[in-house]
Design an enzyme around this catalytic site. Structure first.
Site, PDB file in Angstrom:
ATOM      1  N   TYR A 165      31.115  14.537  -3.215  1.00  0.00           N
ATOM      2  CA  TYR A 165      31.268  15.961  -2.934  1.00  0.00           C
ATOM      3  C   TYR A 165      31.713  16.656  -4.216  1.00  0.00           C
ATOM      4  O   TYR A 165      32.775  16.341  -4.760  1.00  0.00           O
ATOM      5  CB  TYR A 165      32.276  16.175  -1.799  1.00  0.00           C
ATOM      6  CG  TYR A 165      31.725  15.638  -0.497  1.00  0.00           C
ATOM      7  CD1 TYR A 165      31.013  16.464   0.361  1.00  0.00           C
ATOM      8  CD2 TYR A 165      31.868  14.293  -0.169  1.00  0.00           C
ATOM      9  CE1 TYR A 165      30.469  15.969   1.529  1.00  0.00           C
ATOM     10  CE2 TYR A 165      31.317  13.786   1.006  1.00  0.00           C
ATOM     11  CZ  TYR A 165      30.625  14.627   1.843  1.00  0.00           C
ATOM     12  OH  TYR A 165      30.067  14.136   2.996  1.00  0.00           O
ATOM     13  N   ARG A 186      35.026  17.191   2.838  1.00  0.00           N
ATOM     14  CA  ARG A 186      35.540  15.868   3.189  1.00  0.00           C
ATOM     15  C   ARG A 186      36.694  15.472   2.276  1.00  0.00           C
ATOM     16  O   ARG A 186      36.608  14.524   1.496  1.00  0.00           O
ATOM     17  CB  ARG A 186      34.415  14.812   3.076  1.00  0.00           C
ATOM     18  CG  ARG A 186      33.335  14.892   4.125  1.00  0.00           C
ATOM     19  CD  ARG A 186      33.791  14.690   5.556  1.00  0.00           C
ATOM     20  NE  ARG A 186      34.531  13.475   5.809  1.00  0.00           N
ATOM     21  CZ  ARG A 186      33.989  12.329   6.240  1.00  0.00           C
ATOM     22  NH1 ARG A 186      32.714  12.267   6.468  1.00  0.00           N
ATOM     23  NH2 ARG A 186      34.745  11.281   6.441  1.00  0.00           N
ATOM     24  N   ARG A 235      26.229  10.061   1.730  1.00  0.00           N
ATOM     25  CA  ARG A 235      26.317  11.512   1.837  1.00  0.00           C
ATOM     26  C   ARG A 235      26.737  12.135   0.525  1.00  0.00           C
ATOM     27  O   ARG A 235      27.455  11.543  -0.264  1.00  0.00           O
ATOM     28  CB  ARG A 235      27.358  11.910   2.894  1.00  0.00           C
ATOM     29  CG  ARG A 235      26.928  11.759   4.324  1.00  0.00           C
ATOM     30  CD  ARG A 235      25.833  12.723   4.744  1.00  0.00           C
ATOM     31  NE  ARG A 235      25.986  14.079   4.208  1.00  0.00           N
ATOM     32  CZ  ARG A 235      26.637  15.067   4.809  1.00  0.00           C
ATOM     33  NH1 ARG A 235      27.216  14.881   5.969  1.00  0.00           N
ATOM     34  NH2 ARG A 235      26.714  16.251   4.238  1.00  0.00           N
ATOM     35  N   ARG A 289      23.412  19.944   0.897  1.00  0.00           N
ATOM     36  CA  ARG A 289      23.891  18.669   1.436  1.00  0.00           C
ATOM     37  C   ARG A 289      22.772  17.640   1.371  1.00  0.00           C
ATOM     38  O   ARG A 289      21.603  17.979   1.572  1.00  0.00           O
ATOM     39  CB  ARG A 289      24.353  18.844   2.881  1.00  0.00           C
ATOM     40  CG  ARG A 289      25.612  19.680   3.038  1.00  0.00           C
ATOM     41  CD  ARG A 289      25.895  19.914   4.529  1.00  0.00           C
ATOM     42  NE  ARG A 289      27.170  20.550   4.766  1.00  0.00           N
ATOM     43  CZ  ARG A 289      27.370  21.868   4.803  1.00  0.00           C
ATOM     44  NH1 ARG A 289      26.366  22.697   4.585  1.00  0.00           N
ATOM     45  NH2 ARG A 289      28.567  22.361   5.049  1.00  0.00           N
ATOM     46  N   ARG A 315      12.443  14.625  -7.072  1.00  0.00           N
ATOM     47  CA  ARG A 315      11.064  14.217  -7.368  1.00  0.00           C
ATOM     48  C   ARG A 315      10.801  14.094  -8.870  1.00  0.00           C
ATOM     49  O   ARG A 315       9.952  13.329  -9.296  1.00  0.00           O
ATOM     50  CB  ARG A 315      10.091  15.225  -6.789  1.00  0.00           C
ATOM     51  CG  ARG A 315      10.064  15.254  -5.310  1.00  0.00           C
ATOM     52  CD  ARG A 315       8.783  14.629  -4.800  1.00  0.00           C
ATOM     53  NE  ARG A 315       8.787  14.625  -3.354  1.00  0.00           N
ATOM     54  CZ  ARG A 315       9.098  13.562  -2.631  1.00  0.00           C
ATOM     55  NH1 ARG A 315       9.430  12.454  -3.210  1.00  0.00           N
ATOM     56  NH2 ARG A 315       9.083  13.625  -1.326  1.00  0.00           N
ATOM     57  N   GLU A 327      20.505  24.160   6.978  1.00  0.00           N
ATOM     58  CA  GLU A 327      21.761  23.765   7.619  1.00  0.00           C
ATOM     59  C   GLU A 327      22.050  24.754   8.752  1.00  0.00           C
ATOM     60  O   GLU A 327      21.664  25.919   8.688  1.00  0.00           O
ATOM     61  CB  GLU A 327      22.885  23.801   6.580  1.00  0.00           C
ATOM     62  CG  GLU A 327      24.183  23.228   7.026  1.00  0.00           C
ATOM     63  CD  GLU A 327      24.162  21.718   7.217  1.00  0.00           C
ATOM     64  OE1 GLU A 327      24.967  21.247   8.043  1.00  0.00           O
ATOM     65  OE2 GLU A 327      23.363  21.024   6.569  1.00  0.00           O
ATOM     66  N   CYS A 349      13.382  18.606   3.114  1.00  0.00           N
ATOM     67  CA  CYS A 349      14.350  19.701   3.019  1.00  0.00           C
ATOM     68  C   CYS A 349      14.393  20.437   4.350  1.00  0.00           C
ATOM     69  O   CYS A 349      13.385  20.541   5.046  1.00  0.00           O
ATOM     70  CB  CYS A 349      13.949  20.691   1.931  1.00  0.00           C
ATOM     71  SG  CYS A 349      14.211  20.099   0.259  1.00  0.00           S
TER      72      CYS A 349
END
Length: 120
Positions: free
Chosen positions: A107, A115, A6, A89, A62, A77, A74
């Protein structure tokens, strides 16, 4: 074994340049910290908050050497009230021998608040 890696970051402005710069910084950091090679990546999911729509963050991935054939998607959210704005994210699905606790989730910028338990 397939594991998820993540990552998240934020942008200051909804411009294609800001989106690509932030996305590339995040991708490079995730790749570097986890020693990721494109051939080991099964897929990448990238989401943005609804206030980011001036460009596709996937375009940055890419353009990186070796990532042309990695499946990337893509999406938007969920617009949860009071959630972090201007956020990108990423979830990389990685073929790896690493244990779950060996994965380094990344992050950056304002996304660090998502987080704090993973701060090292």
């Amino acid at each position: 074994m397939i594991r998820g890696v993540r990552g998240a970051t934020t942008v200051k402005n909804n411009t294609e340049a800001d989106i690509l710069n932030a996305a590339v910084e995040l991708f490079k950091t995730m790749i570097e910290q986890n020693d990721i090679y494109p051939n080991d990546v099964a897929s990448a999911f990238i989401s943005t908050t609804e206030d980011i729509n001036a460009g596709f963050p996937a375009k940055g991935l890419r353009q990186m050497e070796g990532w042309k054939y990695v499946p990337v998607m893509c999406m938007s959210e969920m617009p949860v009230p009071n959630s972090l704005k201007m956020c990108i994210r990423v979830m990389l699905h990685l073929n790896t021998e690493k244990e779950q606790n060996e994965i380094i989730h990344v992050y950056l910028k304002e996304a660090k608040i998502l987080r704090p338990d993973l701060e090292k």
